[in-house]
Scaffold this motif. Structure first.
Motif, PDB file in Angstrom:
ATOM      1  N   UNK A  12       0.832  -1.194   0.000  1.00  0.00           N
ATOM      2  CA  UNK A  12       0.000   0.000   0.000  1.00  0.00           C
ATOM      3  C   UNK A  12       0.870   1.250   0.000  1.00  0.00           C
ATOM      4  N   UNK A  13       0.495   2.190  -0.845  1.00  0.00           N
ATOM      5  CA  UNK A  13       1.190   3.467  -0.889  1.00  0.00           C
ATOM      6  C   UNK A  13       0.364   4.509  -0.141  1.00  0.00           C
ATOM      7  N   UNK A  14       1.042   5.429   0.505  1.00  0.00           N
ATOM      8  CA  UNK A  14       0.367   6.455   1.289  1.00  0.00           C
ATOM      9  C   UNK A  14       0.746   7.844   0.790  1.00  0.00           C
ATOM     10  N   UNK A  15      -0.236   8.748   0.813  1.00  0.00           N
ATOM     11  CA  UNK A  15       0.086  10.153   0.644  1.00  0.00           C
ATOM     12  C   UNK A  15       0.688  10.645   1.966  1.00  0.00           C
ATOM     13  N   UNK A  16       1.222  11.847   1.968  1.00  0.00           N
ATOM     14  CA  UNK A  16       1.798  12.381   3.205  1.00  0.00           C
ATOM     15  C   UNK A  16       0.769  12.418   4.324  1.00  0.00           C
ATOM     16  N   UNK A  17      -0.410  12.948   4.045  1.00  0.00           N
ATOM     17  CA  UNK A  17      -1.420  13.084   5.091  1.00  0.00           C
ATOM     18  C   UNK A  17      -1.952  11.724   5.541  1.00  0.00           C
ATOM     19  N   UNK A  18      -2.065  10.769   4.611  1.00  0.00           N
ATOM     20  CA  UNK A  18      -2.490   9.417   4.995  1.00  0.00           C
ATOM     21  C   UNK A  18      -1.463   8.773   5.924  1.00  0.00           C
ATOM     22  N   UNK A  19      -0.186   8.951   5.578  1.00  0.00           N
ATOM     23  CA  UNK A  19       0.854   8.355   6.425  1.00  0.00           C
ATOM     24  C   UNK A  19       0.893   9.038   7.786  1.00  0.00           C
ATOM     25  N   UNK A  20       0.684  10.350   7.809  1.00  0.00           N
ATOM     26  CA  UNK A  20       0.689  11.080   9.083  1.00  0.00           C
ATOM     27  C   UNK A  20      -0.389  10.528  10.016  1.00  0.00           C
ATOM     28  N   UNK A  21      -1.554  10.206   9.462  1.00  0.00           N
ATOM     29  CA  UNK A  21      -2.628   9.616  10.267  1.00  0.00           C
ATOM     30  C   UNK A  21      -2.214   8.236  10.783  1.00  0.00           C
ATOM     31  N   UNK A  69      -0.477   4.668  15.137  1.00  0.00           N
ATOM     32  CA  UNK A  69       0.495   3.717  15.684  1.00  0.00           C
ATOM     33  C   UNK A  69       1.176   4.253  16.939  1.00  0.00           C
ATOM     34  N   UNK A  70       1.156   5.587  17.106  1.00  0.00           N
ATOM     35  CA  UNK A  70       1.847   6.194  18.238  1.00  0.00           C
ATOM     36  C   UNK A  70       0.986   6.405  19.466  1.00  0.00           C
ATOM     37  N   UNK A  71      -0.266   5.945  19.416  1.00  0.00           N
ATOM     38  CA  UNK A  71      -1.180   6.183  20.535  1.00  0.00           C
ATOM     39  C   UNK A  71      -0.649   5.653  21.854  1.00  0.00           C
ATOM     40  N   UNK A  72       0.076   4.548  21.808  1.00  0.00           N
ATOM     41  CA  UNK A  72       0.560   3.937  23.047  1.00  0.00           C
ATOM     42  C   UNK A  72       1.896   4.499  23.524  1.00  0.00           C
ATOM     43  N   UNK A  73       2.552   5.310  22.686  1.00  0.00           N
ATOM     44  CA  UNK A  73       3.852   5.846  23.096  1.00  0.00           C
ATOM     45  C   UNK A  73       3.879   7.374  23.143  1.00  0.00           C
ATOM     46  N   UNK A  74       2.884   8.019  22.539  1.00  0.00           N
ATOM     47  CA  UNK A  74       2.816   9.473  22.543  1.00  0.00           C
ATOM     48  C   UNK A  74       1.764   9.953  23.526  1.00  0.00           C
TER      49      UNK A  74
END
Length: 415
Positions: free
Chosen positions: A110-119, A124-129
């Motif tokens: 799967x390829x992501x746009x910048x904003x898609x990857x940012x989401x 993925x960072x919910x548990x560390x941020x």
């Protein structure tokens, strides 16, 4: 004889934009005929080692990149060798057709746009941020969307080069009228997202790694409250307004523990062990042991009937508003010249000291007052949780006059 070689090929849009990057392709030659297999990866020529046919170690995520392209070459070689073993001629057209048939039979990454990857990055960072860190990323993404609308140009991976950096700075500090420190925080968050995307193989454009594409931070003249000023707050009769009283007591608790609002507003009974407050900070997830000083003990005794021996917390927004009112009531009204920068423009605000009091003033007050008392820097840092003296020193807010007085005291003690 079949030969394989990776080559760099400049695409039309890369030529038009004069991009330093080129598409990396695998060239297969057999019986004087040639075909190419795209790696779907772009890379700056300075990171490509023609002799080793590998990405240089200086490229972020080089190991992952080299494993990826090695896999493509191995796949083509396997097709060629398999045909030779079976006694067939591995013509360029046939090898290409077998490769494409096999490729189409497998699920594409799967390829992501910048904003898609940012989401994806934030999910993925919910548990560390922390919640506040995620909020700061959201602020950055919202500003990028505002910039898109202003600039009428959609942002994606190829957008983030040094030209974007300066243009976005002009937009943020000039059009939006915001400060350089705010711009620096957004760039810091942007680079974290881009570095992660590069490591994960979704971004191959490295324009953001330009030496001048950097975070900026200016030392602003934030205030602290001296112990005399804290004493003025404690002397206020707030018995007629319990919310203001709770605000004052929580703030003073922060002034003598060095905790952030997110920590001192959530202290629990289990954090208190005898004369020690032991708590895992939310921002850094580090354990700190803080001695319960007399001022803190008085507050805890005052609220001994509450589960955590502290007043019920108020919201950060309410507390910041109340603290300014409390400072005015306590006549903490020294004149302060606050200097900030918006791009190249210098902004000077003439304020009274109470107008600058906020929840974080408590943490700066703790660090500065302990420093003035002569407590060793390393001891204070172990309590505040600062990892470097540079970060810690930004909390020491003594004036030049105070600094001179401290130096005189040190010399008089050693005489």
């Amino acid at each position: 004889m079949a030969t394989f070689k990776f080559i760099l090929s400049k695409l039309d849009y890369q030529k038009k934009k004069k991009s330093p990057e080129s598409l990396l392709m695998l060239r297969y030659t057999h019986k004087k005929k040639t075909t190419h297999f795209s790696t779907h990866k772009n890379i700056d020529e300075k990171y490509w080692d023609e002799r080793t046919q590998m990405v240089k170690r200086s490229y972020p995520g080089s190991d992952r990149f080299n494993i990826y392209i090695k896999g493509i070459r191995q796949k083509v070689e396997d097709i060629v060798n398999g045909m030779l073993i079976d006694g067939n001629d591995p013509t360029t057209d046939y090898v290409k057709s077998v490769y494409n048939a096999d490729k189409n039979g497998t699920e594409k990454k799967k390829q992501y746009t910048f904003f898609e990857y940012a989401e994806k990055y934030l999910e993925n960072g919910k548990n560390r941020l922390t919640a506040s860190t995620i909020k700061s990323y959201r602020t950055a993404l919202n500003k990028f969307e505002d910039y898109q609308e202003y600039n009428r140009n959609k942002l994606d991976w190829m957008s983030f080069d040094i030209d974007f950096y300066y243009d976005f700075m002009d937009f943020y500090t000039g059009i939006e009228g915001l400060t350089n420190n705010g711009f620096g925080k957004i760039i810091k968050n942007l680079k974290a997202i881009l570095n992660s995307a590069t490591e994960d193989g979704y971004n191959t454009f490295t324009g953001y790694q330009h030496k001048n594409f950097k975070t900026v931070r200016e030392d602003v003249n934030n205030i602290y409250l001296s112990e005399e000023e804290i004493s003025k707050l404690l002397k206020l009769d707030l018995s007629g307004d319990k919310t203001m009283e709770r605000t004052r007591d929580l703030f003073v608790f922060g002034c003598y523990t060095g905790l952030r609002f997110s920590d001192f507003s959530q202290v629990k009974q289990e954090h208190i062990i005898g004369d020690i407050l032991r708590i895992k900070t939310i921002k850094t997830s580090e354990w700190v042991n803080i001695p319960i000083l007399p001022a803190v003990r008085e507050i805890m005794d005052k609220y001994k009937d509450n589960p955590n021996n502290l007043p019920k917390s108020v919201s950060n927004q309410t507390m910041n508003r109340n603290l300014k009112d409390l400072g005015e009531m306590a006549k903490i009204n020294d004149k302060i010249l606050k200097i900030r920068n918006k791009g190249k423009e210098r902004i000077e605000d003439h304020l009274l000291k109470y107008q600058m009091i906020c929840t974080h003033t408590a943490r700066r007050s703790f660090a500065t007052n302990m420093f003035k008392r002569g407590v060793p820097t390393r001891v204070i840092m172990n309590i505040t949780g600062h990892r470097t003296e540079k970060a810690f020193n930004s909390y020491i807010k003594i004036s030049q006059d105070e600094n001179a007085e401290l130096l005189k005291e040190y010399f008089s003690k050693s005489a």
